[in-house]
Design an enzyme around this catalytic site. Structure first.
Site, PDB file in Angstrom:
ATOM      1  N   HIS A  65      53.430  16.635 -69.839  1.00  0.00           N
ATOM      2  CA  HIS A  65      54.468  16.452 -68.815  1.00  0.00           C
ATOM      3  C   HIS A  65      54.106  17.059 -67.463  1.00  0.00           C
ATOM      4  O   HIS A  65      54.754  17.987 -66.979  1.00  0.00           O
ATOM      5  CB  HIS A  65      55.808  17.018 -69.308  1.00  0.00           C
ATOM      6  CG  HIS A  65      56.399  16.247 -70.433  1.00  0.00           C
ATOM      7  ND1 HIS A  65      57.715  16.393 -70.814  1.00  0.00           N
ATOM      8  CD2 HIS A  65      55.863  15.333 -71.280  1.00  0.00           C
ATOM      9  CE1 HIS A  65      57.971  15.597 -71.844  1.00  0.00           C
ATOM     10  NE2 HIS A  65      56.850  14.947 -72.151  1.00  0.00           N
TER      11      HIS A  65
ATOM     12  N   GLU B  32      64.340   6.301 -68.391  1.00  0.00           N
ATOM     13  CA  GLU B  32      65.298   6.024 -67.326  1.00  0.00           C
ATOM     14  C   GLU B  32      64.683   5.399 -66.086  1.00  0.00           C
ATOM     15  O   GLU B  32      63.518   5.631 -65.770  1.00  0.00           O
ATOM     16  CB  GLU B  32      65.983   7.326 -66.881  1.00  0.00           C
ATOM     17  CG  GLU B  32      66.744   8.041 -67.961  1.00  0.00           C
ATOM     18  CD  GLU B  32      67.345   9.353 -67.473  1.00  0.00           C
ATOM     19  OE1 GLU B  32      68.060  10.001 -68.267  1.00  0.00           O
ATOM     20  OE2 GLU B  32      67.116   9.742 -66.298  1.00  0.00           O
TER      21      GLU B  32
END
Length: 399
Positions: A175, A271
């Site tokens: 990440h 998203e």
């Protein structure tokens, strides 16, 4: 797999027949990971659409090694980052340059490496390039932003300088976020991840941390004047938005100029966000996803909270969105202002039709290729170009 590769090499140009558009049935056929109710109609599993214009996707090369970012140069060629730490330039014929060296060393373990790339708006005169990468520092690794000049012979980066480091460092390899782009004023937007581990997740909500954020900095790495948290006690002045998980897509709408991002969710909960200054996008307090283990996220488990923004769209199950771009060309008029998202686990490019900041239709392109699409950009010729983890560069254009 070998049979598929042979087939692809023999027929590197794939034709797609035109057909009427339909937005009645969702393109997603798999069951969701959760039964969470969405915040509004059409927030997920929107109706499927189909491109009417015949188009073709051509494999230009399979000679890349784990490419991560791709950006069009003024002359129509493409500059590409490879995860290992080098850049290459690709001609539209598919011919690749030798590795461009000179960038600072990267940590390419896990999801790290040489990541997003963009070029200076004045590149034709100053030849400046900006990129993100995962850097080894005391205490672990972090997402860093660097700049340098492409040499006249295009063999190396000259004067490479790290202009920003997203602190704190963390001993992990996941990440990093890593997308970077210029705004209309010549400043940079940069995305970071929250580094995945449960101990770092809460920092996405903390304004004294650069993790899980979208940053707005100058080309010298300083906060941009007018940033939403300038002068706020305990807040980093370079922050633009917060509450993000792992932003791997960042782009501007070609008409409104508004900023959009995508967010790599857990299981489900990927998203698309309409990014606004100072807003909180909720992670890890609210999410439509679940842990990879199957457990619920959060105490209590909620998907909506006052003061936290809703995604304009989410996928469940996950498609693992990465690089993305709005299409602004004239080659395929029906694609005008549509958002194209490279999907990794989904192994396709998602085409999203957006009206009034709501997704009203979705199409999945190149599903037959079985490729992990890492980044997609628009070329100077009006075609789309995409790179995949498996090393391919595609040109997608009107047939």
């Amino acid at each position: 797999m070998q049979k598929h590769i042979l087939f692809s090499l023999a027929f590197s140009t794939l034709a797609y027949a035109s057909c009427a558009q339909s937005a009645s049935t969702s393109v997603e056929t798999k069951s969701p990971n959760s039964t969470y109710p969405s915040a509004f109609k059409g927030q997920t599993r929107i109706g499927a659409v189909k491109t009417q214009t015949p188009y073709a996707a051509k494999v230009l090369t399979e000679g890349l090694t784990s490419p991560w970012g791709v950006k069009s140069l003024p002359d129509g060629r493409l500059i590409i980052t490879e995860k290992s730490g080098v850049m290459r330039i690709a001609k539209v014929s598919g011919e690749l340059s030798k590795p461009i060296t000179g960038a600072p060393a990267v940590n390419s373990d896990g999801q790290g490496g040489l990541l997003g790339i963009t070029i200076d708006p004045n590149f034709q005169k100053n030849r400046m390039i900006y990129w993100t990468f995962s850097e080894n520092v005391q205490g672990g690794t972090l997402t860093s932003v660097a700049k340098g000049k492409l040499s006249a012979d295009e063999s190396k980066i000259e004067g490479a300088t790290v202009i920003y480091r997203a602190t704190p460092a963390h001993k992990g390899n996941l990440h990093y976020g890593g997308r970077i782009l210029f705004d209309k004023d010549g400043n940079l937007f940069v995305s970071t991840g929250e580094r995945s581990d449960k101990v770092t997740r809460p920092q996405a909500q903390e304004l004294n941390s650069s993790l899980g954020k979208i940053l707005h900095i100058t080309t010298d790495g300083k906060p941009v004047a007018g940033n939403p948290f300038l002068g706020k006690e305990g807040a980093k002045p370079e922050l633009y938005s917060y509450g993000h998980r792992n932003v791997q897509g960042l782009t501007f709408h070609p008409v409104t100029g508004e900023l959009f991002s995508n967010e790599f969710g857990p299981r489900g909960g990927d998203e698309i966000n309409h990014v606004q200054a100072g807003k909180n996008y909720g992670w890890p307090t609210i999410t439509y996803g679940i842990e990879y283990s199957g457990k619920q996220i959060g105490e209590p488990v909620i998907q909506q909270k006052e003061g936290m923004e809703q995604p304009i769209y989410y996928w469940d199950p996950s498609v693992s969105p990465s690089g993305m771009t709005f299409y602004s060309g004239d080659m395929i008029p029906e694609w005008k202002n549509n958002l194209f998202v490279g999907c990794l686990s989904g192994m396709h490019i998602a085409r999203l039709i957006i009206e009034n900041n709501r997704v009203v239709g979705e199409e999945r392109l190149l599903t037959e290729e079985f490729q992990r699409f890492r980044d997609v950009t628009q070329g100077k010729d009006g075609a789309l170009y995409a790179v995949t983890d498996q090393g391919r560069l595609y040109r997608i254009a009107k047939k």
